[in-house]
Design a protein around this motif. Sequence first.
Motif, PDB file in Angstrom:
ATOM      1  N   VAL A   1      11.687   0.470  -2.620  1.00 45.57           N
ATOM      2  CA  VAL A   1      11.086   1.607  -3.322  1.00 45.57           C
ATOM      3  C   VAL A   1       9.611   1.343  -3.577  1.00 45.57           C
ATOM      4  N   GLY A   2       8.768   2.282  -3.169  1.00 36.09           N
ATOM      5  CA  GLY A   2       7.337   2.150  -3.417  1.00 36.09           C
ATOM      6  C   GLY A   2       6.841   3.159  -4.431  1.00 36.09           C
ATOM      7  N   PHE A   3       5.626   2.946  -4.857  1.00 40.89           N
ATOM      8  CA  PHE A   3       4.908   3.930  -5.663  1.00 40.89           C
ATOM      9  C   PHE A   3       3.728   4.413  -4.831  1.00 40.89           C
ATOM     10  N   ALA A   4       3.255   5.596  -5.113  1.00 45.85           N
ATOM     11  CA  ALA A   4       2.035   6.080  -4.487  1.00 45.85           C
ATOM     12  C   ALA A   4       1.146   6.622  -5.594  1.00 45.85           C
ATOM     13  N   ALA A   5       0.023   5.964  -5.788  1.00 48.73           N
ATOM     14  CA  ALA A   5      -0.948   6.415  -6.781  1.00 48.73           C
ATOM     15  C   ALA A   5      -1.989   7.237  -6.044  1.00 48.73           C
ATOM     16  N   GLU A   6      -2.046   8.523  -6.360  1.00 41.28           N
ATOM     17  CA  GLU A   6      -2.952   9.417  -5.631  1.00 41.28           C
ATOM     18  C   GLU A   6      -3.794  10.219  -6.612  1.00 41.28           C
ATOM     19  N   THR A   7      -5.033  10.485  -6.216  1.00 39.37           N
ATOM     20  CA  THR A   7      -5.863  11.366  -7.037  1.00 39.37           C
ATOM     21  C   THR A   7      -5.775  12.815  -6.555  1.00 39.37           C
ATOM     22  N   ASN A   8      -5.282  13.013  -5.300  1.00 34.90           N
ATOM     23  CA  ASN A   8      -5.247  14.363  -4.713  1.00 34.90           C
ATOM     24  C   ASN A   8      -4.179  14.419  -3.624  1.00 34.90           C
ATOM     25  N   ASP A   9      -3.760  15.616  -3.284  1.00 37.55           N
ATOM     26  CA  ASP A   9      -2.725  15.821  -2.249  1.00 37.55           C
ATOM     27  C   ASP A   9      -1.573  14.837  -2.425  1.00 37.55           C
ATOM     28  N   VAL A  10      -1.037  14.808  -3.644  1.00 28.86           N
ATOM     29  CA  VAL A  10      -0.078  13.767  -4.033  1.00 28.86           C
ATOM     30  C   VAL A  10       1.126  13.711  -3.094  1.00 28.86           C
ATOM     31  N   GLU A  11       1.782  14.865  -2.875  1.00 29.61           N
ATOM     32  CA  GLU A  11       3.022  14.852  -2.088  1.00 29.61           C
ATOM     33  C   GLU A  11       2.762  14.464  -0.626  1.00 29.61           C
ATOM     34  N   ALA A  12       1.731  15.037  -0.030  1.00 24.33           N
ATOM     35  CA  ALA A  12       1.444  14.752   1.392  1.00 24.33           C
ATOM     36  C   ALA A  12       1.058  13.289   1.589  1.00 24.33           C
ATOM     37  N   ASN A  13       0.218  12.765   0.709  1.00 22.50           N
ATOM     38  CA  ASN A  13      -0.191  11.360   0.838  1.00 22.50           C
ATOM     39  C   ASN A  13       0.981  10.418   0.611  1.00 22.50           C
ATOM     40  N   ALA A  14       1.834  10.761  -0.359  1.00 17.34           N
ATOM     41  CA  ALA A  14       2.995   9.906  -0.650  1.00 17.34           C
ATOM     42  C   ALA A  14       3.976   9.917   0.521  1.00 17.34           C
ATOM     43  N   ARG A  15       4.164  11.072   1.120  1.00 20.69           N
ATOM     44  CA  ARG A  15       5.099  11.152   2.254  1.00 20.69           C
ATOM     45  C   ARG A  15       4.599  10.317   3.439  1.00 20.69           C
ATOM     46  N   LYS A  16       3.292  10.324   3.639  1.00 22.70           N
ATOM     47  CA  LYS A  16       2.719   9.467   4.693  1.00 22.70           C
ATOM     48  C   LYS A  16       3.043   8.003   4.437  1.00 22.70           C
ATOM     49  N   LYS A  17       2.929   7.572   3.172  1.00 22.34           N
ATOM     50  CA  LYS A  17       3.224   6.165   2.827  1.00 22.34           C
ATOM     51  C   LYS A  17       4.708   5.858   3.017  1.00 22.34           C
ATOM     52  N   LEU A  18       5.568   6.793   2.621  1.00 21.34           N
ATOM     53  CA  LEU A  18       7.023   6.620   2.797  1.00 21.34           C
ATOM     54  C   LEU A  18       7.341   6.338   4.258  1.00 21.34           C
ATOM     55  N   GLU A  19       6.736   7.135   5.143  1.00 20.81           N
ATOM     56  CA  GLU A  19       7.030   7.024   6.576  1.00 20.81           C
ATOM     57  C   GLU A  19       6.358   5.808   7.201  1.00 20.81           C
ATOM     58  N   LYS A  20       5.091   5.613   6.901  1.00 21.30           N
ATOM     59  CA  LYS A  20       4.348   4.511   7.512  1.00 21.30           C
ATOM     60  C   LYS A  20       4.946   3.162   7.132  1.00 21.30           C
ATOM     61  N   LYS A  21       5.319   3.010   5.854  1.00 21.80           N
ATOM     62  CA  LYS A  21       5.843   1.717   5.388  1.00 21.80           C
ATOM     63  C   LYS A  21       7.361   1.620   5.556  1.00 21.80           C
ATOM     64  N   GLN A  22       7.994   2.698   6.031  1.00 21.21           N
ATOM     65  CA  GLN A  22       9.455   2.711   6.280  1.00 21.21           C
ATOM     66  C   GLN A  22      10.248   2.412   5.015  1.00 21.21           C
ATOM     67  N   LEU A  23       9.927   3.163   3.952  1.00 20.23           N
ATOM     68  CA  LEU A  23      10.577   2.942   2.656  1.00 20.23           C
ATOM     69  C   LEU A  23      11.839   3.772   2.538  1.00 20.23           C
ATOM     70  N   ASP A  24      12.722   3.361   1.610  1.00 21.03           N
ATOM     71  CA  ASP A  24      13.901   4.166   1.307  1.00 21.03           C
ATOM     72  C   ASP A  24      13.559   5.295   0.342  1.00 21.03           C
ATOM     73  N   LEU A  25      12.578   5.037  -0.512  1.00 18.78           N
ATOM     74  CA  LEU A  25      12.231   5.996  -1.569  1.00 18.78           C
ATOM     75  C   LEU A  25      10.805   5.710  -2.028  1.00 18.78           C
ATOM     76  N   ILE A  26      10.081   6.776  -2.404  1.00 21.89           N
ATOM     77  CA  ILE A  26       8.747   6.556  -2.987  1.00 21.89           C
ATOM     78  C   ILE A  26       8.588   7.433  -4.226  1.00 21.89           C
ATOM     79  N   ALA A  27       7.956   6.881  -5.240  1.00 22.26           N
ATOM     80  CA  ALA A  27       7.675   7.611  -6.477  1.00 22.26           C
ATOM     81  C   ALA A  27       6.188   7.893  -6.517  1.00 22.26           C
ATOM     82  N   ALA A  28       5.842   9.175  -6.460  1.00 25.67           N
ATOM     83  CA  ALA A  28       4.436   9.553  -6.395  1.00 25.67           C
ATOM     84  C   ALA A  28       3.927   9.974  -7.763  1.00 25.67           C
ATOM     85  N   ASN A  29       2.726   9.539  -8.070  1.00 23.61           N
ATOM     86  CA  ASN A  29       2.104  10.033  -9.295  1.00 23.61           C
ATOM     87  C   ASN A  29       0.613  10.230  -9.119  1.00 23.61           C
TER      88      ASN A  29
END
Length: 223
Positions: free
Chosen positions: A148-176
Amino acid sequence: ELDRGGPGLLAGKTVLITAGPTREAVDPVRYLSNRSSGRMGFAIAEAAARAGAKVLLVSGPVSLSTPPGVERVDVESARQMQEAVMTLAPNADVFIAAAAVADYRPAETAERKLKKDSGDELAGMKLVENPDILAGVAAMKKDRPFTVGFAAETNDVEANARKKLEKKQLDLIAANQVGADRGFDRDDNELLLLDAKGSTPLGAGSKRELAGKLLAVIADRIQ
Ligand code: CTP
Ligand code: CA
């Protein structure tokens, strides 16, 4: 409706968590770091212990006390954090990367304090990229924990987090969303969970409440 992670929810499971910032030494008195307080990771560790898990917390420098029942390993740099995590990960059922790992470190750490009048040594400081601890765990071939990862974003939270989920091959990501007045160094937060199937908003709340909700989702996924 998600519950708050009652006792026994994670009984028999080992949960490995990273928390806090890392510090990347420039010289004996200076470092590069970030605004992470460690509160989200510590809240998750506390909630996981309450839910009956064995909890291993690898923490960068923070001013927080260790929650009851949590085994804590203190580190400073990203490379030290990676070493601790890769040693512990094969024994973990779940890995949650809540740390704000410094993305870059000085290419060289000076053995003596750099002087102001050293000119280029400070102004021209070279940086090199740190290893991605989360991607390293996700890429484990053997004994890979639910990751499980986190994604700390200042903008485009969902799109940036989804990129991290896919690129890092995670099971789950929590975006904020983070920024001067959001996310870091605060008691409250707002999280959006993403996985291959879709998204689940956890809403806004205290880091303690959100930690309970996140662990309830994870417990459900690993059953
Ligand atoms: N992470 C990590 N090791 C790193 C960098 C990040 O384990 N060297 C983890 C963080 O703990 C978090 C996730 O990766 O769970 C995403 O971190 P984030 O800083 O949002 O993303 P990055 O991949 O570093 O990309 P960027 O900072 O450019 O947005
Ligand atoms: Ca980063």
